[in-house]
Design a protein around this motif. Structure first.
Motif, PDB file in Angstrom:
ATOM      1  N   LEU A 258       0.973  -1.175  -0.130  1.00  0.00           N
ATOM      2  CA  LEU A 258       0.087   0.249  -0.011  1.00  0.00           C
ATOM      3  C   LEU A 258       1.041   1.660   0.048  1.00  0.00           C
ATOM      4  CD1 LEU A 258      -2.885  -0.944   2.312  1.00  0.00           C
ATOM      5  CD2 LEU A 258      -2.871  -0.963  -0.106  1.00  0.00           C
ATOM      6  N   LEU A 259       1.629   1.223   0.595  1.00  0.00           N
ATOM      7  CA  LEU A 259       2.786   2.441   0.941  1.00  0.00           C
ATOM      8  C   LEU A 259       4.135   2.598  -0.435  1.00  0.00           C
ATOM      9  CD1 LEU A 259       4.967   1.737   4.001  1.00  0.00           C
ATOM     10  CD2 LEU A 259       2.930   3.977   4.247  1.00  0.00           C
ATOM     11  N   ALA A 260       3.988   1.361  -1.312  1.00  0.00           N
ATOM     12  CA  ALA A 260       3.946   1.741  -3.028  1.00  0.00           C
ATOM     13  C   ALA A 260       2.890   1.849  -3.934  1.00  0.00           C
ATOM     14  CB  ALA A 260       4.987  -0.214  -2.877  1.00  0.00           C
ATOM     15  N   ARG A 261       2.021   2.167  -3.474  1.00  0.00           N
ATOM     16  CA  ARG A 261       0.965   2.431  -4.350  1.00  0.00           C
ATOM     17  C   ARG A 261       0.904   3.905  -3.839  1.00  0.00           C
ATOM     18  NH1 ARG A 261      -3.605  -1.267  -3.759  1.00  0.00           N
ATOM     19  NH2 ARG A 261      -3.288  -3.679  -4.058  1.00  0.00           N
ATOM     20  N   ALA A 262       0.681   4.249  -2.576  1.00  0.00           N
ATOM     21  CA  ALA A 262       1.072   5.937  -2.742  1.00  0.00           C
ATOM     22  C   ALA A 262       1.879   6.544  -3.202  1.00  0.00           C
ATOM     23  CB  ALA A 262       0.749   6.264  -0.655  1.00  0.00           C
ATOM     24  N   LEU A 263       2.988   6.331  -2.399  1.00  0.00           N
ATOM     25  CA  LEU A 263       4.046   7.004  -3.073  1.00  0.00           C
ATOM     26  C   LEU A 263       4.176   6.615  -5.057  1.00  0.00           C
ATOM     27  CD1 LEU A 263       6.495   5.291  -1.047  1.00  0.00           C
ATOM     28  CD2 LEU A 263       5.476   7.767  -0.615  1.00  0.00           C
ATOM     29  N   THR A 264       3.510   6.362  -5.460  1.00  0.00           N
ATOM     30  CA  THR A 264       3.657   6.649  -6.857  1.00  0.00           C
ATOM     31  C   THR A 264       2.598   7.932  -7.395  1.00  0.00           C
ATOM     32  OG1 THR A 264       1.428   4.837  -6.992  1.00  0.00           O
ATOM     33  CG2 THR A 264       4.274   3.202  -7.418  1.00  0.00           C
TER      34      THR A 264
ATOM     35  N   THR B 191       1.754  17.348  -0.437  1.00  0.00           N
ATOM     36  CA  THR B 191       0.726  16.507  -0.345  1.00  0.00           C
ATOM     37  C   THR B 191       0.234  15.203   0.101  1.00  0.00           C
ATOM     38  OG1 THR B 191      -1.485  16.744  -1.479  1.00  0.00           O
ATOM     39  CG2 THR B 191       0.439  15.517  -3.071  1.00  0.00           C
ATOM     40  N   THR B 192      -0.694  15.284   1.031  1.00  0.00           N
ATOM     41  CA  THR B 192      -1.722  14.418   1.430  1.00  0.00           C
ATOM     42  C   THR B 192      -1.679  12.742   0.547  1.00  0.00           C
ATOM     43  OG1 THR B 192      -2.065  15.560   3.537  1.00  0.00           O
ATOM     44  CG2 THR B 192      -3.730  12.635   2.873  1.00  0.00           C
ATOM     45  N   LEU B 193      -0.357  11.700   0.805  1.00  0.00           N
ATOM     46  CA  LEU B 193      -0.434  10.816  -0.412  1.00  0.00           C
ATOM     47  C   LEU B 193      -1.641   9.384   0.351  1.00  0.00           C
ATOM     48  CD1 LEU B 193       2.576  10.376  -1.578  1.00  0.00           C
ATOM     49  CD2 LEU B 193       0.956  11.152  -2.219  1.00  0.00           C
ATOM     50  N   THR B 194      -2.392   9.000  -0.982  1.00  0.00           N
ATOM     51  CA  THR B 194      -3.553   7.476   0.200  1.00  0.00           C
ATOM     52  C   THR B 194      -3.505   6.643  -1.149  1.00  0.00           C
ATOM     53  OG1 THR B 194      -5.992   7.118   0.813  1.00  0.00           O
ATOM     54  CG2 THR B 194      -5.486   8.482  -1.701  1.00  0.00           C
ATOM     55  N   ALA B 195      -4.261   5.115  -0.374  1.00  0.00           N
ATOM     56  CA  ALA B 195      -3.505   4.039  -1.195  1.00  0.00           C
ATOM     57  C   ALA B 195      -5.102   3.296  -1.308  1.00  0.00           C
ATOM     58  CB  ALA B 195      -2.187   3.775  -0.682  1.00  0.00           C
ATOM     59  N   THR B 196      -5.537   2.176  -1.480  1.00  0.00           N
ATOM     60  CA  THR B 196      -6.622   1.790  -0.686  1.00  0.00           C
ATOM     61  C   THR B 196      -6.598   0.093  -1.453  1.00  0.00           C
ATOM     62  OG1 THR B 196      -7.804   2.894  -2.771  1.00  0.00           O
ATOM     63  CG2 THR B 196      -8.449   3.915  -0.802  1.00  0.00           C
TER      64      THR B 196
ATOM     65  N   GLY C 182      -9.717  -2.086  -2.174  1.00  0.00           N
ATOM     66  CA  GLY C 182     -11.242  -2.526  -2.150  1.00  0.00           C
ATOM     67  C   GLY C 182     -11.859  -3.710  -1.643  1.00  0.00           C
ATOM     68  N   ASP C 183     -11.073  -5.122  -1.630  1.00  0.00           N
ATOM     69  CA  ASP C 183     -11.522  -6.493  -1.575  1.00  0.00           C
ATOM     70  C   ASP C 183     -10.625  -6.234  -0.200  1.00  0.00           C
ATOM     71  OD1 ASP C 183     -12.248  -7.049  -4.082  1.00  0.00           O
ATOM     72  OD2 ASP C 183     -10.107  -7.533  -4.633  1.00  0.00           O
ATOM     73  N   LEU C 184     -10.192  -5.704   0.874  1.00  0.00           N
ATOM     74  CA  LEU C 184      -9.304  -6.279   1.740  1.00  0.00           C
ATOM     75  C   LEU C 184     -10.688  -4.633   2.831  1.00  0.00           C
ATOM     76  CD1 LEU C 184      -5.673  -7.358   1.584  1.00  0.00           C
ATOM     77  CD2 LEU C 184      -7.550  -8.424   2.134  1.00  0.00           C
ATOM     78  N   ASP C 185     -10.986  -3.824   2.426  1.00  0.00           N
ATOM     79  CA  ASP C 185     -11.717  -3.274   3.006  1.00  0.00           C
ATOM     80  C   ASP C 185     -10.552  -2.247   3.847  1.00  0.00           C
ATOM     81  OD1 ASP C 185     -13.483  -1.072   3.769  1.00  0.00           O
ATOM     82  OD2 ASP C 185     -14.160  -2.257   5.663  1.00  0.00           O
ATOM     83  N   LEU C 186      -9.593  -0.816   3.295  1.00  0.00           N
ATOM     84  CA  LEU C 186      -7.801  -1.068   3.904  1.00  0.00           C
ATOM     85  C   LEU C 186      -7.870   0.336   3.239  1.00  0.00           C
ATOM     86  CD1 LEU C 186      -6.189  -1.892   6.660  1.00  0.00           C
ATOM     87  CD2 LEU C 186      -4.990  -2.731   4.744  1.00  0.00           C
ATOM     88  N   ARG C 187      -7.645   0.990   3.445  1.00  0.00           N
ATOM     89  CA  ARG C 187      -6.924   2.457   3.427  1.00  0.00           C
ATOM     90  C   ARG C 187      -6.159   3.149   4.042  1.00  0.00           C
ATOM     91  NH1 ARG C 187     -10.847   7.403   1.847  1.00  0.00           N
ATOM     92  NH2 ARG C 187     -11.819   6.021   0.034  1.00  0.00           N
ATOM     93  N   ILE C 188      -4.841   3.821   3.674  1.00  0.00           N
ATOM     94  CA  ILE C 188      -3.895   4.241   4.298  1.00  0.00           C
ATOM     95  C   ILE C 188      -3.508   6.093   3.917  1.00  0.00           C
ATOM     96  CG2 ILE C 188      -2.450   1.900   4.667  1.00  0.00           C
ATOM     97  CD1 ILE C 188      -0.539   3.348   2.494  1.00  0.00           C
ATOM     98  N   TRP C 189      -3.301   6.463   4.305  1.00  0.00           N
ATOM     99  CA  TRP C 189      -3.268   8.125   4.132  1.00  0.00           C
ATOM    100  C   TRP C 189      -1.254   8.569   4.614  1.00  0.00           C
ATOM    101  CZ3 TRP C 189      -7.231   6.514   7.009  1.00  0.00           C
ATOM    102  CH2 TRP C 189      -8.517   6.551   5.519  1.00  0.00           C
TER     103      TRP C 189
END
Length: 520
Positions: free
Chosen positions: A445-451, A458-463, A465-472
């Motif tokens: 998830l960190l790798a997706r956000a950093l891309t 700015t605030t970066l995010t990655a989700t 949906g199958d696992l119902d999980l999000r990070i900021w």
């Protein structure tokens, strides 16, 4: 070493240039010229004298052409220039006669070999098998002389050695000539019944007598040679003969580059070759026995062919000879028609096999240059497209498919447990380290956000949906997030990490309202 070997090979090729005059366009003039030079000994001739002698033997050549021909023979190594000018009566005679030539040693040898080839016929040469008895007797006399007390008669020993090797040379040459003739006639396919009968009698009678006599005398000759080599008897005898009869050996002492060819039997290598002919494991006697067996096989093959021809089974010799005669007397059109009729090479037949798109050829493309089309084996060998044999059963992959489904389900379950662990671990990543699956999911998830990072903070995010999980990931100059996992520790500098469900919002957007997210 390689440069030295290449130099020797070039020298050998240069020596072979002496055979050039036998195959060039003016060979019918060069050969009579060489015959003139080999007809006498130690004679040098000018171009005028050569022209006069050519006229005497009926060779018509211009007098101004002869000097150029002699110069080419000298270039090839067959002639060598002479320093003697001779007697002249005019300036023209001096110009024509100032270049005189005499034959070289190699030129003499090549011309002698050429004359042997030109005068020899394809007749069968008899084997001089009576020389075997003389060779055996000569070696026994030499052995008796070495066994006698007192000094050895070196003159008598030298005469005995020379006689033995002259006899052996004549015998070995006659054996090779006879077997070369035998191989030439026995492996012919066009032998008729009369020729076959004659060669059958020749092989069964004459060849058998020759091989039996060679086998009879090879044993005593080999035993005598072994006795001569034992205890250095032969080496001492040759050394004593060389000391008494030096011959041309002194020439090599004054000129080391000059090689002296000794008469046969004066060198120890000649005796090794003689012993190898009779007594080695791969001796010529064994080769003769093997050659006789091959000749017998060829004789049997011809016998089978004649039997089939008499019974009318398989032999087509008569028909092929008649067809060859028709080809010989036919013009081009008739020969083409005969070829088509005899061998069935008619126009090509379309087999209905579709070529691939990259192999399509136009109607103007020759079949010789067009790409080949892959023809199925059944059509190529049997002329039928119908498949033969039982159709193979479809392999059952249900077990492999079930194993893959189970592996995929286990992977999904491990990722779901890892997502729950990330949501429940709280902000305490240090005292409550993550498992290997949870740490791996977090890194994904960190790798997706950093891309999606931009030059502006700015605030970066990655989700997921199958696992119902999000990070900021929120930029913060003095912030630092340290995550401990089962496979190591990693730290995020200058950012704050937030983890929550998909339905959660960023914490700063919902002040005072409790969210289902965890701030670190």
């Amino acid at each position: 070493m390689s440069e030295e070997r290449e130099g020797r090979e070039e020298d050998d090729l240069d020596r072979l240039s002496c055979y050039t005059y036998l195959t060039v366009e003016l060979a019918h003039i060069y050969i009579p010229i060489m015959r003139i030079f080999t007809s006498t000994l130690l004679t040098d001739l000018s171009a005028t004298e050569v022209h006069e002698r050519l006229g005497g033997v009926g060779v018509d050549v211009d007098v101004d052409t002869v000097p150029e021909l002699l110069k080419r023979l000298s270039t090839w190594g067959n002639l060598i220039p002479s320093n003697r000018v001779g007697t002249v009566v005019s300036i023209r005679d001096y110009e024509r006669g100032r270049h005189r030539y005499q034959i070289s040693q190699r030129g003499e040898m090549v011309q002698r070999q050429a004359e042997q080839v030109l005068t020899s016929s394809d007749a069968a040469r008899e084997v001089s098998r009576e020389l075997l008895s003389l060779i055996s007797q000569g070696l026994l006399r030499l052995e008796d002389q070495l066994n006698q007390p007192g000094d050895i008669d070196l003159q008598l020993a030298l005469e005995c050695i020379s006689t033995v090797f002259v006899q052996f040379t004549t015998f070995s040459e006659s054996v090779r000539d006879f077997y070369a003739f035998l191989a030439q006639v026995l492996f012919r396919y066009d032998l008729d019944t009369a020729e076959y009968t004659g060669f059958k009698d020749l092989l069964l009678d004459y060849v058998e007598a020759v091989t039996d006599e060679i086998r009879q005398y090879s044993t005593p000759i080999a035993a005598c040679l072994q006795w001569l080599f034992d205890k250095g008897r032969l080496t001492e005898l040759l050394a004593a003969i060389d000391h008494r009869y030096e011959g041309l050996q002194r020439l090599s002492e004054h000129n080391p580059e000059l090689q002296v060819q000794r008469s046969r039997g004066r060198d120890l290598a000649d005796w090794h070759a003689l012993r190898a002919w009779f007594s080695d494991n791969a001796s010529e006697v064994d080769h003769l026995r093997d050659t006789t067996l091959h000749a017998l096989h060829a004789l049997l093959a011809n016998a089978k062919r004649l039997i089939r021809s008499a019974s009318g089974e398989l032999s087509r010799r008569t028909g092929l000879l008649r067809l060859a005669k028709q080809f010989d007397h036919a013009d081009q059109d008739l020969a083409d028609a005969l070829f088509v009729a005899a061998f069935g090479l008619y126009a090509p037949v379309h087999l209905g096999i579709e070529a691939s798109a990259d192999q399509l050829a136009t109607a103007a493309t020759s079949w010789w240059h067009a790409p080949a089309v892959a023809v199925p084996v059944s059509l190529r060998e049997r002329g039928s497209r119908a498949p033969r044999g039982r159709i193979g059963l479809v392999e059952d992959h249900s077990k492999q498919q079930e194993a893959l489904r189970l592996r995929a389900a286990q992977l999904v379950e491990r990722r779901r447990v890892a997502a729950i662990e990330l949501r429940q671990c709280g902000a305490d990543f240090v005292t409550r380290p993550l498992s290997a699956e949870a740490a791996q999911l977090l890194r994904e998830l960190l790798a997706r956000a950093l891309t999606a990072a931009t030059p502006e903070p700015t605030t970066l995010t990655a989700t997921d949906g199958d696992l119902d999980l999000r990070i900021w990931l929120r930029p913060a100059a003095d912030a630092s997030t340290r995550v401990c996992g089962a496979d190591g520790v990693f730290e995020i500098y200058g950012h704050e990490l937030f983890i929550g469900r998909m339905s959660c919002t960023f914490p700063d957007d919902q002040e005072g309202e409790e969210s289902d997210g965890i701030r670190s």
